[in-house]
Design an enzyme around this catalytic site. Sequence first.
Site: not given
Length: 88
Positions: A15, A33
Amino acid sequence: MHALVSGRVQGVGFRWSCMEEAERLGLVGEVRNLPDGDVEVLAQGPADDVARLIAWLYRGPRWASVSAVVITDLEPGSLRKRAFVMGN
């Protein structure tokens, strides 16, 4: 564009690295996520820069192991974000 990235993509800086790459390209959107272990990416910007991010998604950061990327086009202007942010 909307992307679902599968493989070893959580707990490996995916990320954060994705956010940095998208910011470098001047895109807006979000990376987060998902409970099933995938990473979801929503991104908007010039087509060439979105294509560069898509190419990056297939490799990710060096600690990741991407097994699949599923891309879906979104309508232009459908994201209301003003920056690229990292969710959960």
